[in-house]
Design an enzyme around this catalytic site. Structure first.
Site, PDB file in Angstrom:
ATOM      1  N   ASN A 118       0.867  -1.179   0.000  1.00 12.77           N
ATOM      2  CA  ASN A 118       0.000   0.000   0.000  1.00 12.77           C
ATOM      3  C   ASN A 118       0.907   1.234   0.000  1.00 12.77           C
ATOM      4  OD1 ASN A 118      -1.788   2.052   0.527  1.00 12.77           O
ATOM      5  ND2 ASN A 118      -2.372   1.323   2.575  1.00 12.77           N
ATOM      6  N   LYS A 165       0.207   4.254  -0.292  1.00 10.87           N
ATOM      7  CA  LYS A 165      -0.422   5.451   0.297  1.00 10.87           C
ATOM      8  C   LYS A 165      -0.149   6.670  -0.596  1.00 10.87           C
ATOM      9  CE  LYS A 165      -0.217   3.243   4.732  1.00 10.87           C
ATOM     10  NZ  LYS A 165      -0.221   3.346   6.176  1.00 10.87           N
ATOM     11  N   HIS A 213      -9.643   0.994   4.772  1.00 14.46           N
ATOM     12  CA  HIS A 213      -8.366   1.215   5.463  1.00 14.46           C
ATOM     13  C   HIS A 213      -8.589   2.162   6.641  1.00 14.46           C
ATOM     14  CE1 HIS A 213      -4.306   2.572   6.315  1.00 14.46           C
ATOM     15  NE2 HIS A 213      -3.911   1.436   5.750  1.00 14.46           N
ATOM     16  N   GLU A 268      -6.989   4.594   7.702  1.00 11.74           N
ATOM     17  CA  GLU A 268      -6.815   6.032   7.402  1.00 11.74           C
ATOM     18  C   GLU A 268      -8.059   6.587   6.720  1.00 11.74           C
ATOM     19  OE1 GLU A 268      -3.021   5.559   5.443  1.00 11.74           O
ATOM     20  OE2 GLU A 268      -2.188   4.990   7.390  1.00 11.74           O
ATOM     21  N   GLU A 287      -5.620  -5.137  10.457  1.00  8.35           N
ATOM     22  CA  GLU A 287      -4.615  -4.105  10.695  1.00  8.35           C
ATOM     23  C   GLU A 287      -4.942  -3.366  11.990  1.00  8.35           C
ATOM     24  OE1 GLU A 287      -2.518  -2.842   6.824  1.00  8.35           O
ATOM     25  OE2 GLU A 287      -4.296  -1.612   7.052  1.00  8.35           O
ATOM     26  N   GLY A 338       2.027   2.277  10.794  1.00  7.24           N
ATOM     27  CA  GLY A 338       2.941   3.409  10.662  1.00  7.24           C
ATOM     28  C   GLY A 338       3.627   3.807  11.954  1.00  7.24           C
ATOM     29  N   SER A 391       3.099  -2.148  10.446  1.00  9.92           N
ATOM     30  CA  SER A 391       4.538  -2.181  10.702  1.00  9.92           C
ATOM     31  C   SER A 391       5.196  -3.513  10.344  1.00  9.92           C
ATOM     32  CB  SER A 391       4.835  -1.794  12.163  1.00  9.92           C
ATOM     33  OG  SER A 391       4.415  -0.466  12.405  1.00  9.92           O
TER      34      SER A 391
HETATM   35  P1  PGA Z   1       2.588   0.277   7.764  1.00 14.16           P
HETATM   36  O1  PGA Z   1       1.170   0.483   7.053  1.00 14.16           O
HETATM   37  O2  PGA Z   1       3.193  -0.981   7.205  1.00 14.16           O
HETATM   38  O3  PGA Z   1       3.385   1.508   7.400  1.00 14.16           O
HETATM   39  O4  PGA Z   1       2.333   0.188   9.219  1.00 14.16           O
HETATM   40  C1  PGA Z   1       0.322  -0.604   6.807  1.00 14.16           C
HETATM   41  C2  PGA Z   1      -0.965  -0.126   6.175  1.00 14.16           C
HETATM   42  O5  PGA Z   1      -1.420   0.967   6.499  1.00 14.16           O
HETATM   43  O6  PGA Z   1      -1.562  -0.822   5.334  1.00 14.16           O
END
Ligand code: PGA
Length: 251
Positions: A9, A11, A96, A98, A168, A174, A214
């Site tokens: 992803n 982003k 997601h 976010e 997740e 993140g 992460s």
């Molecule tokens: P990350 O993000 O690996 O940076 O924690 C995962 C995601 O948001 O799908």
């Protein structure tokens, strides 16, 4: 047997030139020497069409990071499922965290989007997960159950043949702080049992449930070796070819 799926992803990262660079690095290293893994990249909308042309004849597949639930119309700034299909997408990330937190997307909208995706033959990568305070209050299972039952409401097993679920935990996204393999496995098992109750045990046994939050080369082997974890949705670590490739190779 369930196939492991590693999805990157991106982003809101990588303009067109940076996308081209990253894809050529990935293509060089990712070949069919990894037959048990499906590899998906989800670049920003502006790079999808170019990405689609670049990954042709490779084992990399294409997904988008979001879409709207309608086919067309006066929805300024939105992208429809058929538009994604027209530039070569096979997958779309929906729900997601976010999107849920920054853009206030409720389960009901995510449900409409999943319905629109399957209608257009796009496989949803449906994200669920609890916040830190929900985990600390002991309601992780309750939250995940509600996200799944409301997100999949009205959808049949046949319609969901290509569904991928991504667990997740919001507190792990993140932050550099991943769930321990045991914490992740516990929720993955819960999700598989829930899918078995909502649909059937054979459907649940075959559904891919990715872990996200992460994931990096240093923790992916341990996470991926859990019995109910079938791959990863990778954010930060997918932006560098070498770390994404190491995660693929950890399967
Ligand atoms: P990350 O993000 O690996 O940076 O924690 C995962 C995601 O948001 O799908």
């Amino acid at each position: 047997m369930r196939k492991n799926v590693i999805a990157g992803n991106w982003k809101m990262n990588n303009d067109l030139n940076a996308s081209i660079r990253l894809i050529s690095e990935l293509k060089k290293e990712l070949s069919d020497k990894n037959p048990n893994v499906k590899i998906i990249i989800c670049p920003p909308f502006t790079s999808l069409e170019t990405a689609s042309a670049l990954i042709k004849d490779s084992i990399i597949e294409l997904g988008a990071q979001n879409m709207y639930s309608e086919e067309s119309g006066a929805f300024t700034g939105e992208i429809s499922p058929n538009m994604l299909v027209s530039v070569g997408c096979k997958y779309v990330i929906l729900g997601h965290s976010e999107r849920r937190t920054i853009f206030n997307e409720p389960n009901q909208l995510i449900n409409k989007k999943i319905k629109a995706a399957v209608k257009n033959n796009l496989a949803p990568i449906f994200c669920v997960g609890e916040t830190l305070s929900e985990r600390e209050n002991g309601i992780t299972f309750k939250v995940v159950e509600q996200q799944i039952t409301e997100g999949l409401e009205g959808l049949s097993e046949t319609e969901l043949q290509n569904l991928i679920i991504a667990y997740e935990p919001v507190w792990a996204i993140g932050t550099g702080r991943n769930a321990t393999p045991e914490q992740a496995q516990e929720v993955h098992k819960f999700i598989r049992e829930l899918i078995s109750k909502l649909y059937s045990s054979s459907f649940a046994a075959n559904i891919t449930i990715q872990y996200g939050g992460s994931v990096k080369p240093e923790n992916s082997i341990e996470l991926m070796s859990q019995p109910d974890i079938d791959g990863a949705l990778v954010g930060g670590a997918c932006l560098k070819a070498d770390s994404f490739i190491k995660i693929v190779e950890s399967i």
